[in-house]
Scaffold this active site. Structure first.
Site, PDB file in Angstrom:
ATOM      1  N   ALA A   1       0.855  -1.194   0.000  1.00  0.00           N
ATOM      2  CA  ALA A   1       0.000   0.000   0.000  1.00  0.00           C
ATOM      3  C   ALA A   1       0.886   1.238   0.000  1.00  0.00           C
ATOM      4  CB  ALA A   1      -0.874  -0.013   1.253  1.00  0.00           C
TER       5      ALA A   1
ATOM      6  N   GLY B   1       0.901  -5.030   1.160  1.00  0.00           N
ATOM      7  CA  GLY B   1      -0.201  -5.091   0.195  1.00  0.00           C
ATOM      8  C   GLY B   1       0.221  -5.713  -1.127  1.00  0.00           C
TER       9      GLY B   1
ATOM     10  N   GLU C   1      -0.226  -9.239  -0.556  1.00  0.00           N
ATOM     11  CA  GLU C   1      -1.676  -9.489  -0.487  1.00  0.00           C
ATOM     12  C   GLU C   1      -2.287  -9.488  -1.891  1.00  0.00           C
ATOM     13  OE1 GLU C   1      -2.082  -6.277   2.482  1.00  0.00           O
ATOM     14  OE2 GLU C   1      -3.223  -7.726   3.667  1.00  0.00           O
TER      15      GLU C   1
ATOM     16  N   GLU D   1       4.074  -5.078   7.633  1.00  0.00           N
ATOM     17  CA  GLU D   1       3.193  -4.042   8.198  1.00  0.00           C
ATOM     18  C   GLU D   1       3.479  -3.765   9.661  1.00  0.00           C
ATOM     19  OE1 GLU D   1       2.243  -6.362   6.073  1.00  0.00           O
ATOM     20  OE2 GLU D   1       0.777  -5.566   4.645  1.00  0.00           O
TER      21      GLU D   1
HETATM   22  C1  3H9 Z   1       0.555  -2.125   3.563  1.00  0.00           C
HETATM   23  O1  3H9 Z   1       0.828  -2.643   2.525  1.00  0.00           O
HETATM   24  C2  3H9 Z   1      -0.795  -2.156   4.203  1.00  0.00           C
HETATM   25  C3  3H9 Z   1      -1.709  -3.175   3.610  1.00  0.00           C
HETATM   26  O2  3H9 Z   1      -1.532  -4.419   4.244  1.00  0.00           O
HETATM   27  C4  3H9 Z   1      -3.161  -2.825   3.827  1.00  0.00           C
HETATM   28  C5  3H9 Z   1      -3.681  -1.578   3.224  1.00  0.00           C
HETATM   29  C6  3H9 Z   1      -5.155  -1.398   3.397  1.00  0.00           C
HETATM   30  N1  3H9 Z   1       4.575   3.442  -0.028  1.00  0.00           N
HETATM   31  O3  3H9 Z   1      13.346   2.319   0.600  1.00  0.00           O
HETATM   32  P1  3H9 Z   1      13.739   2.986  -0.657  1.00  0.00           P
HETATM   33  C7  3H9 Z   1       9.259   4.933  -1.506  1.00  0.00           C
HETATM   34  S1  3H9 Z   1       1.713  -1.184   4.399  1.00  0.00           S
HETATM   35  C8  3H9 Z   1       5.012   4.655  -0.402  1.00  0.00           C
HETATM   36  O4  3H9 Z   1      14.664   4.129  -0.603  1.00  0.00           O
HETATM   37  P2  3H9 Z   1      15.002   0.545  -1.499  1.00  0.00           P
HETATM   38  C9  3H9 Z   1      10.274   5.453  -0.512  1.00  0.00           C
HETATM   39  O5  3H9 Z   1       9.704   6.393   0.358  1.00  0.00           O
HETATM   40  C10 3H9 Z   1       3.133  -1.193   3.335  1.00  0.00           C
HETATM   41  N2  3H9 Z   1       6.299   4.898  -0.751  1.00  0.00           N
HETATM   42  O6  3H9 Z   1      14.288   1.932  -1.731  1.00  0.00           O
HETATM   43  C11 3H9 Z   1      11.303   6.059  -1.446  1.00  0.00           C
HETATM   44  O7  3H9 Z   1      10.804   7.301  -1.879  1.00  0.00           O
HETATM   45  P3  3H9 Z   1      11.775   8.541  -2.134  1.00  0.00           P
HETATM   46  C12 3H9 Z   1       3.912  -2.425   3.486  1.00  0.00           C
HETATM   47  C13 3H9 Z   1       7.154   3.885  -0.692  1.00  0.00           C
HETATM   48  O8  3H9 Z   1      15.267  -0.011  -2.841  1.00  0.00           O
HETATM   49  C14 3H9 Z   1      11.280   5.117  -2.645  1.00  0.00           C
HETATM   50  O9  3H9 Z   1      10.032   4.425  -2.578  1.00  0.00           O
HETATM   51  N3  3H9 Z   1       5.145  -2.336   2.706  1.00  0.00           N
HETATM   52  C15 3H9 Z   1       6.755   2.614  -0.300  1.00  0.00           C
HETATM   53  O10 3H9 Z   1      16.115   0.696  -0.538  1.00  0.00           O
HETATM   54  C16 3H9 Z   1      12.388   4.094  -2.636  1.00  0.00           C
HETATM   55  O11 3H9 Z   1      12.378   3.435  -1.369  1.00  0.00           O
HETATM   56  C17 3H9 Z   1       6.293  -1.960   3.254  1.00  0.00           C
HETATM   57  O12 3H9 Z   1       6.398  -1.703   4.436  1.00  0.00           O
HETATM   58  C18 3H9 Z   1       5.406   2.397   0.031  1.00  0.00           C
HETATM   59  N4  3H9 Z   1       4.945   1.190   0.393  1.00  0.00           N
HETATM   60  O13 3H9 Z   1      13.929  -0.378  -0.769  1.00  0.00           O
HETATM   61  C19 3H9 Z   1       7.474  -1.867   2.329  1.00  0.00           C
HETATM   62  N5  3H9 Z   1       7.841   1.801  -0.315  1.00  0.00           N
HETATM   63  O14 3H9 Z   1      12.643   8.105  -3.270  1.00  0.00           O
HETATM   64  C20 3H9 Z   1       8.134  -0.537   2.472  1.00  0.00           C
HETATM   65  C21 3H9 Z   1       8.871   2.560  -0.724  1.00  0.00           C
HETATM   66  O15 3H9 Z   1      10.856   9.652  -2.452  1.00  0.00           O
HETATM   67  N6  3H9 Z   1       9.250  -0.337   1.544  1.00  0.00           N
HETATM   68  N7  3H9 Z   1       8.463   3.815  -0.965  1.00  0.00           N
HETATM   69  O16 3H9 Z   1      12.527   8.726  -0.851  1.00  0.00           O
HETATM   70  C22 3H9 Z   1      10.444  -0.907   1.699  1.00  0.00           C
HETATM   71  O17 3H9 Z   1      10.674  -1.740   2.559  1.00  0.00           O
HETATM   72  C23 3H9 Z   1      11.543  -0.471   0.775  1.00  0.00           C
HETATM   73  O18 3H9 Z   1      11.201   0.799   0.280  1.00  0.00           O
HETATM   74  C24 3H9 Z   1      11.764  -1.415  -0.429  1.00  0.00           C
HETATM   75  C25 3H9 Z   1      12.764  -0.741  -1.430  1.00  0.00           C
HETATM   76  C26 3H9 Z   1      12.381  -2.735   0.064  1.00  0.00           C
HETATM   77  C27 3H9 Z   1      10.493  -1.676  -1.160  1.00  0.00           C
END
Ligand code: 3H9
Length: 703
Positions: free
Chosen positions: A63, A104, A107, A127
């Site tokens: 998400a 998500g 999911e 999450e």
């Molecule tokens: C969820 O899914 C809830 C659902 O169950 C239910 C909903 C109803 N959203 O980390 P990076 C951005 S909760 C928005 O530097 P990497 C991040 O801010 C979600 N933005 O890269 C950054 O932006 P900027 C569960 C996101 O390669 C850019 O992407 N998911 C999101 O080192 C690059 O990110 C998570 O918790 C997001 N979900 O790592 C995963 N994700 O360039 C969260 C990233 O402007 N994400 N951004 O600074 C991560 O763990 C890492 O970002 C990931 C990439 C491993 C994906």
């Protein structure tokens, strides 16, 4: 058709590509685009199966975290509704997972009937790290696919699993090896499914997800784990949701999950953890450094000083395959240092965290030397010698003589002026502070101290390298103690003063650990060494001499040789692993209070909280105003990752925003009056805090 997805029909296959950089986060526009594309494929009679893949080499990070707390979070189509719709499509839907399927994103894959993945991908439900639970079917569909226990483990740990482990768990139907072409593999798989006349969704493998579990599984799980959860809400909600998956039919379970998710989303804990998520990403964005800033290659590193700190620093590099030369002055010190590193790896080996081959590989990357000539060609040199300006300056003069041009010269000082260290070299632009926290191979914080003349490419290079070795690098300007230790100073001062005024060390620490800090401040000084903090005070006596009560208890403990845990006596007595209150320390406090005419009285929990925390916050605000920290999130990261401040409170400055900036300011003003001469001496509200409150601001920012 939206530009956020690509849509292609090849023969009887529809290929829908998520194309919303950087990570295909499932914000409302992408959700709408997926729904439209899937509906189109579902209603096209020429399409027999649908492949959902990531257009830009990655599947989906879940998400859109920036939507949480806003109306957009559940704006139609909401993620749960979209995923229910996907499960109703009567054609095989295949999730084709490249690099990661997180939250998500996983999911979304679970809503598809089938899942294939590239071998290097990671799948997870992180999450909980955001103070949330999976809210789009994950808590209900995963237990039905792989069973309740492994599903619960994935959600509670928040750690992604490798694709091969996901295959073993039954989370994936197929793995596609490196170089075999993931999308081509998905096409092949889809054609097989069509050929076999496979159903849109295979029958549930675990229709009763808890069938294999003892009846009291959840009760026992709760009893075992609850003490570790402290004040955290999310683990409790995850458990409640998975328990529902075991007792409710799917639709009722999904409804329950959404209700629990909304409770978590609205919580201050999740708000704080989301702040931390974005603060970590922001911390890498530093004034004067951009993506085009040239990086210097760092193929090898030298560490000066093979003590506990130097050894820990060296391990960070060996752990990621970078050769390290460890320099000491005397052979026995060098041998001891290398021995300590080996010991530390051997403990990891015994705990099953490292294989013998990995241990051997890491040790082979470590070389010891007694000769500066051996580090002449190193790309980065980190000095980790005794915390004394003249000693460190002498090391830097030598480095300036021997190191090749372009080598980065770093000091692991925790308090000293990096500019004064740089000034003894002919290359101050190559000098930077790299403040590791003890144990240096474990703690995630790396304070990067930017000197007045530090070159942007030196800064950019160490920020990148910091990430490579798994740290959270946070940039600080030059001042006494940088961000972390400068804030530690008023926080410790208040704790020690309250011991004189009538609180016990244990009472103070209890208030802080009840708040969620990993350790109270008195116990922390016992761990770090009372002799160490004494030396720090000695280096700045003139700044504190006007207060005869300043950390007096600690000064006297130091004089008594009670250095803390290492001498089994400090503010506490240590018996094995147990820490006990010591009446001698209380008697000592009574005596000093008498000498200094400090009246002793009962100190309330509220007072301990307010004096320690408000002074900590006040100093953080001042650091921001002085430009030592670039943003308040950086300060929060330092305290979460270096000093055990609970992430679910978002760090001290986010916590201040939650308490209310006016409340913090009022508290400081109150103690300024209530504590008489002492209050007048130390309780100066930071001018920025006063300006923020006067302007009616609720966020801490420069003004
Ligand atoms: C969820 O899914 C809830 C659902 O169950 C239910 C909903 C109803 N959203 O980390 P990076 C951005 S909760 C928005 O530097 P990497 C991040 O801010 C979600 N933005 O890269 C950054 O932006 P900027 C569960 C996101 O390669 C850019 O992407 N998911 C999101 O080192 C690059 O990110 C998570 O918790 C997001 N979900 O790592 C995963 N994700 O360039 C969260 C990233 O402007 N994400 N951004 O600074 C991560 O763990 C890492 O970002 C990931 C990439 C491993 C994906």
């Amino acid at each position: 058709m939206s530009t956020l997805v690509t849509y292609l029909v090849e023969d009887n296959l529809a290929l829908i590509g998520l194309a919303s950089p950087p990570v295909n986060a499932l914000g409302q526009p992408l959700r709408a685009a997926i729904l439209e594309a899937c509906d189109r494929a579902a209603s096209d009679p020429a399409v027999s199966a649908i492949i959902l893949h990531g257009e830009n080499g990655l599947f989906c990070a879940g998400a859109d975290i920036s939507e949480f707390g806003l109306a957009a979070s559940f704006a139609e189509p909401s993620l749960p509704d979209l995923l229910v719709r996907l499960t109703q499509i009567d054609k095989p839907l295949i999730a084709c997972i490249d690099r990661f399927a997180l939250g998500g994103g996983l999911e979304l894959a679970l809503a598809c009937g089938y899942r294939i993945s590239a071998t290097g991908s990671r799948l997870g439900l992180p999450e909980i790290n955001l103070g949330l639970l999976p809210g789009a079917g994950g808590t209900q569909r995963l237990p039905r696919l792989i069973g309740a226990e492994p599903a619960l483990e994935m959600m509670m740990s928040g750690q992604p699993v490798s694709a091969s482990h996901a295959l073993d768990l039954g989370l994936l139907d197929r793995l596609i090896g490196e170089g075999d072409g993931l999308l081509e593999g998905a096409r092949r798989f889809a054609r097989e499914l069509i050929h076999e006349g496979a159903p849109a969704r295979p029958a549930e493998r675990h229709s009763n997800p808890a069938a294999a579990l003892p009846e009291d599984f959840f009760t026992r799980y709760r009893a075992t784990h609850e003490p570790r959860w402290k004040n955290r809400l999310a683990p409790r909600l995850v458990l409640a949701a998975v328990e529902s998956a075991c007792v409710l039919p799917l639709n009722a379970g999904l409804q329950r999950e959404v209700a629990l998710f909304k409770e978590a989303e609205a919580s201050s804990q999740s708000q704080a953890l989301r702040h931390v998520f974005f603060a970590e990403r922001e911390a890498g964005k530093v004034a004067g450094v951009s993506a085009s800033t040239a990086l210097r290659p760092v193929a090898n590193v030298a560490v000066i000083g093979a003590g506990t700190m130097g050894g820990g620093i060296a391990m960070n590099f060996a752990n990621v395959g970078i050769p390290v030369t460890l320099l000491e002055l005397k052979p026995d010190a060098l041998e001891r240092g290398l021995g300590q590193i080996r010991n530390s790896y051997e403990i990891s080996l015994q705990r099953g965290k490292l294989t013998q081959a990995e241990l051997d590989k890491r040790m082979a990357l470590l070389t010891g030397t007694l000769d500066y000539a051996d580090i002449a060609e190193c790309d980065l040199v980190i000095e980790a010698v005794f915390e004394s300006l003249p000693i460190k300056q002498q090391v830097f003069r030598t480095l300036d003589e021997v190191c090749k041009p372009g080598a980065i010269l770093a000091s692991n000082t925790s308090t000293l002026d990096v500019d004064q260290i740089a000034a003894v070299t002919r290359r101050p632009h190559d000098v930077i502070g790299l403040h590791f926290f003890s144990p240096a191979n474990v703690m995630r914080l790396l304070e990067v101290v930017r000197g007045k003349l530090t070159a942007p490419e030196v800064l950019a290079t160490v920020l990148k390298l910091g990430k490579t070795i798994g740290k959270i690098p946070v940039v600080s300007g030059v001042c006494f103690g940088f961000i972390g230790n400068r804030m530690l100073e008023p926080y410790s001062r208040e704790a020690h003063r309250m011991v004189l005024e009538g609180a016990t060390p244990a009472q103070i620490d209890q208030v802080l650990t009840d708040l969620g800090l990993a350790m109270g401040v008195m116990a922390m000084h016992d761990l770090a060494g009372i002799d160490v903090s004494f030396l720090v005070r000695e280096s700045r006596r003139e700044a504190i001499a006007h207060d005869p009560s300043y950390c007096r208890v600690a000064d006297e403990l130091n004089a008594l040789g009670r250095f803390g845990q290492k001498t089994k006596r400090g503010a506490y007595i240590y018996e094995g692993r147990e820490r006990k209150e010591d009446f001698e320390v209380i008697a000592l406090a009574e005596r000093i209070a008498g000498e200094l005419h400090i009246p002793r009285r009962p100190i309330t929990t509220q007072e301990i909280h307010d004096r320690c925390l408000f002074m900590l916050i006040n100093e953080g605000v001042q650091l921001l105003d002085e430009g030592i920290a670039e943003r308040s999130g950086d300060i929060d990261l330092v305290w979460i990752n270096g000093y055990g401040f609970p992430a679910w409170l978002g760090g001290p400055l986010h916590y201040a925003e939650q308490i209310g900036l006016d409340v913090v300011l009022d508290g400081i003003r109150h103690y300024r009056k209530a504590l008489g001469e002492y209050g007048e001496m130390w309780f100066h509200p930071a001018p920025l805090l006063e300006r923020l409150v006067a302007a009616g601001k609720t966020r801490i920012e420069r003004l």
